[in-house]
Design an enzyme around this catalytic site. Structure first.
Site, short mmCIF file in Angstrom:
data_model
loop_
_atom_site.label_atom_id
_atom_site.label_comp_id
_atom_site.label_asym_id
_atom_site.label_seq_id
_atom_site.Cartn_x
_atom_site.Cartn_y
_atom_site.Cartn_z
N LYS A 1 0.80 -1.23 0.00
CA LYS A 1 0.00 0.00 0.00
C LYS A 1 0.84 1.29 0.00
O LYS A 1 0.40 2.31 -0.50
CB LYS A 1 -0.94 0.02 1.21
CG LYS A 1 -2.11 -0.95 1.10
CD LYS A 1 -3.06 -0.78 2.27
CE LYS A 1 -4.29 -1.66 2.12
NZ LYS A 1 -5.28 -1.45 3.18
N ASP B 1 -10.22 3.39 2.14
CA ASP B 1 -10.53 2.73 3.42
C ASP B 1 -11.26 3.68 4.39
O ASP B 1 -12.26 3.31 5.00
CB ASP B 1 -9.25 2.22 4.10
CG ASP B 1 -8.72 0.95 3.46
OD1 ASP B 1 -9.51 0.23 2.82
OD2 ASP B 1 -7.51 0.69 3.60
P1 NDP Z 1 -1.27 -2.69 10.41
O1 NDP Z 1 -0.38 -3.89 10.55
O2 NDP Z 1 -0.80 -1.50 9.66
O3 NDP Z 1 -1.69 -2.17 11.88
C1 NDP Z 1 -2.11 -3.07 12.88
C2 NDP Z 1 -2.34 -2.29 14.18
O4 NDP Z 1 -2.85 -3.24 15.14
C3 NDP Z 1 -1.06 -1.69 14.79
O5 NDP Z 1 -1.35 -0.46 15.37
C4 NDP Z 1 -0.70 -2.72 15.88
O6 NDP Z 1 -0.02 -2.14 16.98
C5 NDP Z 1 -2.07 -3.14 16.33
N1 NDP Z 1 -2.05 -4.43 17.01
C6 NDP Z 1 -1.78 -5.66 16.47
N2 NDP Z 1 -1.87 -6.61 17.42
C7 NDP Z 1 -2.18 -5.98 18.59
C8 NDP Z 1 -2.40 -6.42 19.92
N3 NDP Z 1 -2.33 -7.72 20.26
N4 NDP Z 1 -2.72 -5.49 20.86
C9 NDP Z 1 -2.82 -4.19 20.53
N5 NDP Z 1 -2.61 -3.71 19.29
C10 NDP Z 1 -2.30 -4.60 18.33
O7 NDP Z 1 -2.61 -3.27 9.79
P2 NDP Z 1 -3.77 -2.45 9.04
O8 NDP Z 1 -4.01 -1.19 9.76
O9 NDP Z 1 -3.50 -2.41 7.59
O10 NDP Z 1 -5.00 -3.44 9.24
C11 NDP Z 1 -5.60 -3.61 10.51
C12 NDP Z 1 -6.86 -4.43 10.36
O11 NDP Z 1 -7.79 -3.66 9.62
C13 NDP Z 1 -6.66 -5.75 9.59
O12 NDP Z 1 -7.24 -6.79 10.34
C14 NDP Z 1 -7.45 -5.56 8.31
O13 NDP Z 1 -8.12 -6.74 7.94
C15 NDP Z 1 -8.47 -4.51 8.73
N6 NDP Z 1 -8.90 -3.69 7.59
C16 NDP Z 1 -10.24 -3.68 7.31
C17 NDP Z 1 -10.71 -2.95 6.26
C18 NDP Z 1 -12.16 -2.98 5.96
O14 NDP Z 1 -12.54 -2.49 4.89
N7 NDP Z 1 -13.02 -3.47 6.86
C19 NDP Z 1 -9.83 -2.13 5.41
C20 NDP Z 1 -8.45 -2.16 5.82
C21 NDP Z 1 -8.01 -2.94 6.86
P3 NDP Z 1 1.59 -1.90 17.04
O15 NDP Z 1 1.82 -0.61 16.30
O16 NDP Z 1 1.85 -1.77 18.52
O17 NDP Z 1 2.20 -3.11 16.41
#
Ligand code: NDP
Length: 274
Positions: free
Chosen positions: A73, A109
């Site tokens: 992305k 998004d």
């Molecule tokens: P990223 O990997 O960019 O971000 C993930 C985030 O989740 C980070 O801030 C990470 O924190 C946090 N995180 C992960 N595990 C934990 C945990 N155990 N406890 C607390 N925080 C946690 O992913 P994206 O933002 O691209 O995607 C996130 C979700 O959004 C995905 O599941 C995706 O499927 C969904 N999504 C849905 C869309 C829709 O249209 N419905 C569109 C786009 C995405 P840290 O920074 O501390 O690692």
């Protein structure tokens, strides 16, 4: 004489790695069938080192556009002719469309989320207060869109301050939500199938009257939303966001109004079958 038959399909698709479990293909193919459009949506596995060639292929083969997913992305931006102002604010592109010979990058998004919030949740973002869990790509898209829509206050909860911006709240296990927020959003990846988990917050601090949203599309009724619902919150699932972001791409590629109900029904069938 009748019109000559054409066997040509217009191509669109998603480039990612891994891409096999991406459900967008189900939603888009259902939309093309519904409107009887001669389009095909392909899920294409592209490694990071192949992204430049893949985009040149998209251009050469006349694709109408593509979606980008993990891990492309951000990187895709340097291979495009133009990036919209919103996508450059978010710093990521999830949808590419064609204007003549030019490939333009957009991020749908946040707009998909906002539409669900307004249409399904009846929430006006202007002047609202939002607390967002997570600081990744989905969170950034949502926060930029909320700011552009006039939100008064956005707090970001994350484990790592480096990724948190705006008002930052450090994520301690069992976090008690501060008072004064009308909308809570889970924008982490916690709870995405097959993970049955939920973000580690104190659900007793979710107040009835709050609107609680999840970005996780699968399962639509996530553990996070079930907890919030049992506290009297109104809930919005990630399926609405997924369908809405897809309808924007669909309309950019085909010029037709997207059949959103058929798209949502196709995803619900797919997720029930898992
Ligand atoms: P990223 O990997 O960019 O971000 C993930 C985030 O989740 C980070 O801030 C990470 O924190 C946090 N995180 C992960 N595990 C934990 C945990 N155990 N406890 C607390 N925080 C946690 O992913 P994206 O933002 O691209 O995607 C996130 C979700 O959004 C995905 O599941 C995706 O499927 C969904 N999504 C849905 C869309 C829709 O249209 N419905 C569109 C786009 C995405 P840290 O920074 O501390 O690692």
């Amino acid at each position: 004489m009748g019109k000559a038959k054409s066997y040509k399909l217009d191509l669109v698709g998603v480039l990612g790695h891994p891409v096999a479990e991406n459900p967008t293909v189900v939603m888009m193919e259902a939309a093309f069938r519904e409107l009887r459009l001669p389009f095909s949506y392909l899920a294409i596995e592209v490694l990071p080192e192949g992204l430049g060639d893949a985009i040149r292929g998209v251009r050469a083969m006349g694709f109408k556009g593509v979606n980008l997913t993990i891990p492309h992305k951000v990187e895709v931006m340097r291979h495009l002719d133009e990036v919209t102002e919103k996508a450059s604010l978010i710093g990521a592109v999830n949808t590419v469309y064609r204007v003549g010979d030019r490939l333009v990058g957009e991020n749908t998004d946040g707009a998909g989320f906002l539409k669900s919030l307004q249409d399904d949740g009846g929430v006006d973002p202007r002047g609202g207060s939002f607390i967002v869990l997570g600081a990744g790509g989905a969170s950034r898209a949502i926060c930029v869109e909320l700011s552009l829509a006039g939100a008064a206050r956005i707090a970001i909860v994350n484990r790592d301050e480096g990724r948190g911006r705006a008002e930052y709240i450090a994520w301690e296990p069992g976090l008690r939500l501060p008072e004064g927020f009308g909308v809570l959003v889970n924008a982490t990846s916690v709870g995405l199938y097959p993970d049955p988990g939920k973000p580690d917050i104190d659900y007793g601090s979710v107040r009835s009257g709050m609107t609680v949203c999840d970005v996780i599309p699968n399962p639509p009724r996530s553990a996070f939303l079930r907890e919030a619902e049992s506290r009297g919150a109104s809930c919005l699932d990630g399926l609405g966001m997924l369908v809405n972001q897809g309808t924007i791409g669909f309309e950019l590629w085909t010029g037709e109004k997207a059949p959103s109900a058929a798209m949502r029904a196709a995803l619900e069938r797919e997720f029930r079958a898992e």
